[in-house]
Design an enzyme around this catalytic site. Structure first.
Site, mmCIF file in Angstrom:
data_model
loop_
_atom_site.group_PDB
_atom_site.id
_atom_site.type_symbol
_atom_site.label_atom_id
_atom_site.label_comp_id
_atom_site.label_asym_id
_atom_site.label_seq_id
_atom_site.Cartn_x
_atom_site.Cartn_y
_atom_site.Cartn_z
ATOM 1 N N CYS A 160 8.566 -5.356 -28.315
ATOM 2 C CA CYS A 160 7.444 -4.936 -29.162
ATOM 3 C C CYS A 160 7.294 -5.796 -30.416
ATOM 4 O O CYS A 160 6.313 -5.665 -31.141
ATOM 5 C CB CYS A 160 7.579 -3.466 -29.540
ATOM 6 N N HIS B 43 -10.353 -2.360 -29.787
ATOM 7 C CA HIS B 43 -10.367 -3.781 -29.426
ATOM 8 C C HIS B 43 -10.091 -4.678 -30.637
ATOM 9 O O HIS B 43 -10.697 -5.730 -30.788
ATOM 10 C CB HIS B 43 -11.674 -4.154 -28.716
ATOM 11 N N GLU C 59 0.544 6.536 -27.026
ATOM 12 C CA GLU C 59 0.641 5.084 -26.913
ATOM 13 C C GLU C 59 0.861 4.652 -25.460
ATOM 14 O O GLU C 59 0.279 3.671 -25.001
ATOM 15 C CB GLU C 59 1.802 4.610 -27.783
#
Length: 137
Positions: A35, A78, A122
């Site tokens: 991550c 986005h 998530e």
């Protein structure tokens, strides 16, 4: 009159990277693993309000709740959460920090005392919730 809860769910896609600027790249990689690299998720944002059912048969007008949630969605959808979203500037974009930030953003727009919980999903395995006190759990 009964008190009820209503939860609205909206979805967004965004990129981010977990990085603590106080740490070296190696330390970030050690702490955050994969991550620490740029990656993305298809998130779900959930907002829960509580209150009595009004004379129109609603806890809150869904359009009001959705407008409040769109204050978040319109900023993050986005986008790169780490680089492109002013309310997240300087924030390590963990699920916990996203959820607490989104809670505050939505709460400012709704009638006082109505928002009780915001959740950010998530992945299918990671769900973060922030409740009335504004503390992530």
């Amino acid at each position: 009159m009964a008190t009820m809860e209503l939860t609205r769910v909206l979805r967004f896609a965004a990129a981010h990277r977990l990085m603590n600027p106080a740490l070296s790249p190696a330390d970030n990689a050690q702490l955050y693993g994969a991550c620490a690299r740029d990656h993305g998720h298809n998130y779900a944002l959930e907002a829960t309000v509580r209150g009595p059912v009004n004379a129109d048969g609603m806890v809150i007008d869904l359009a009001v709740l959705e407008r409040a949630m769109r204050t978040v969605i319109d900023l993050v959808d986005h986008r790169d959460l780490t680089r492109d979203v002013p309310p997240l500037a300087g924030v390590i974009t963990t699920g916990e920090n996203l959820t607490a930030t989104f809670y505050r953003m939505i709460d400012r727009v709704l009638p006082p005392g109505r928002l009780v919980r915001v959740a950010v999903v998530e992945t299918e395995n990671n769900r973060f919730e922030c409740e009335e006190a504004g503390e992530a759990s």
